[in-house]
Design a protein around this motif. Structure first.
Motif, short mmCIF file in Angstrom:
data_model
loop_
_atom_site.label_atom_id
_atom_site.label_comp_id
_atom_site.label_asym_id
_atom_site.label_seq_id
_atom_site.Cartn_x
_atom_site.Cartn_y
_atom_site.Cartn_z
N ALA A 23 7.32 11.07 -6.72
CA ALA A 23 6.23 10.34 -6.07
C ALA A 23 6.48 10.23 -4.58
O ALA A 23 5.57 10.43 -3.76
CB ALA A 23 6.08 8.96 -6.71
N ALA A 24 7.73 9.90 -4.20
CA ALA A 24 8.05 9.74 -2.78
C ALA A 24 7.87 11.07 -2.03
O ALA A 24 7.31 11.10 -0.93
CB ALA A 24 9.48 9.23 -2.63
N VAL A 83 4.80 14.75 1.68
CA VAL A 83 4.17 16.05 1.96
C VAL A 83 2.69 15.87 2.28
O VAL A 83 2.17 16.44 3.26
CB VAL A 83 4.35 17.00 0.76
N VAL A 84 2.00 15.05 1.48
CA VAL A 84 0.56 14.84 1.72
C VAL A 84 0.33 14.16 3.06
O VAL A 84 -0.59 14.52 3.80
CB VAL A 84 -0.06 14.01 0.57
N SER A 92 6.90 6.90 4.46
CA SER A 92 7.32 7.66 3.28
C SER A 92 8.81 7.97 3.34
O SER A 92 9.51 7.92 2.32
CB SER A 92 6.52 8.96 3.18
N ILE A 93 9.31 8.30 4.53
CA ILE A 93 10.74 8.57 4.69
C ILE A 93 11.54 7.31 4.40
O ILE A 93 12.59 7.35 3.73
CB ILE A 93 11.03 9.10 6.10
N GLU A 123 -7.26 8.19 -2.09
CA GLU A 123 -7.59 7.38 -3.26
C GLU A 123 -6.84 7.88 -4.48
O GLU A 123 -6.35 7.09 -5.31
CB GLU A 123 -9.10 7.40 -3.52
N ALA A 124 -6.73 9.20 -4.61
CA ALA A 124 -5.96 9.77 -5.72
C ALA A 124 -4.48 9.37 -5.63
O ALA A 124 -3.85 9.00 -6.64
CB ALA A 124 -6.09 11.29 -5.72
N LEU A 125 -3.93 9.39 -4.42
CA LEU A 125 -2.54 8.97 -4.24
C LEU A 125 -2.36 7.49 -4.53
O LEU A 125 -1.34 7.09 -5.10
CB LEU A 125 -2.08 9.28 -2.81
#
Length: 313
Positions: free
Chosen positions: A13-14, A19-20, A54-55, A129-131
């Motif tokens: 997940a992370a 990436v996204v 995210s990092i 929204e998907a994430l």
């Protein structure tokens, strides 16, 4: 380090979030510059902050999964909370920068953005929204503070991109309809995005602060633990119960009363049963510290201080 299906899910997940966020940051920045959209460039800054967030989440997860050691007998779970605090700080800083740039654009000559900016904002809304759904469900299932923090961050992106899209569309309508004041809606949308991001960062910081300050479960959250301990054979009373939140896991401190004339061995066995039952019943319990007190059906009589002849120097 601890490895397992849960850890792999959290790492996946992370990495997917990282990436996204990188791809969205690059895409928004490129389209924002090409389409001359203040709102989309503000959204790109927000996504850039997400990359840093995210990092931070990945680093927090890596440290949090380390097992307890001599220096950290309660584990490393609070590292994940610290990563959530970093995400909150990044959101606040990004909001300040985006708000400053957007408000400044309202006092300069303005030109409307081009249609690709609207398409980019709409695509970002769908992806984010998907994430959000993915991170929120996984975070709740795994009781992961950092994943839930990332979910909040992704949802803030949905709101931010929605505001950007609205501002871009209104500016385009202003150009086509010849309504000059609508051209400023792109900058207004950027300022609104900043407010949304600022609120998200503040809320996240407030939620993260409680466990970092050794928050304990209270009220209805504590009732299942009380019922579990009272159900152990030999426990006559709960003298004290604290459940400390460490992020993915909790630590239980409990004081139980057992019959006063019971042998030490029997009291120890009951304490062991309490620990075993709690750890079996609640997957989040990492460790249980049980203190055994003597239980008297009737409170002992307070005979007062000894006579001075007996207790004097």
């Amino acid at each position: 380090m601890l490895q397992g299906p849960t850890d792999r899910q959290m790492q996946l997940a992370a990495w997917s979030g990282l990436v996204v966020n990188v791809l969205l940051t690059l895409a928004k920045a490129a389209v924002g510059v090409h389409a001359d959209s203040r709102a989309l460039l503000a959204d790109a800054v927000h996504s850039g902050a997400d990359v840093f967030g995210s990092i931070a989440v990945m680093v927090g997860l890596r440290v949090a999964r380390k097992p307890p050691d001599a220096d950290h007998p309660y584990g490393h779970g609070k590292a994940e909370l610290l990563s959530s605090a970093v995400v909150a700080a990044v959101l606040v800083l990004a909001a300040v920068q985006v708000g400053y740039d957007s408000i400044g654009s309202l006092f300069t000559a303005v030109s409307p953005p081009s249609p690709p900016a609207a398409w980019m904002a709409a695509a970002a809304i769908a992806v984010k929204e998907a994430l959000y759904q993915y991170f929120h469900r996984l975070g709740r299932r795994l009781h992961s503070r950092s994943l839930l923090a990332s979910a909040v961050d992704h949802r803030s992106d949905v709101f931010a991109s929605s505001a950007a899209l609205l501002g871009i569309v209104l500016a385009l309508v202003g150009r086509w309809a010849g309504v000059h004041w609508l051209l400023y809606m792109d900058g207004v949308a950027g300022a609104f995005v900043a407010l949304l991001v600022l609120k998200m960062g503040y809320d996240l910081a407030r939620e993260t602060a409680q466990p970092l300050m050794d928050r304990v479960l209270e009220g209805e959250e504590l009732l299942p633990y009380e019922r579990c301990v009272n159900g152990v054979r030999g426990v006559r009373r709960i003298d004290g119960l604290r459940v400390r939140d460490h992020g993915q896991y909790v630590i239980v401190d409990v004081k139980i009363g057992v019959d006063a004339d019971m042998t030490v061995a029997r009291g120890h066995a009951i304490a062991a049963d309490v620990k075993q039952v709690l750890m079996q019943e609640f997957p989040r319990v990492l460790d249980v510290l049980v203190h055994v007190n003597p239980y008297y059906p009737d409170p002992p009589v307070d005979r007062g201080p000894r006579d001075s002849e007996e207790g004097g120097a």
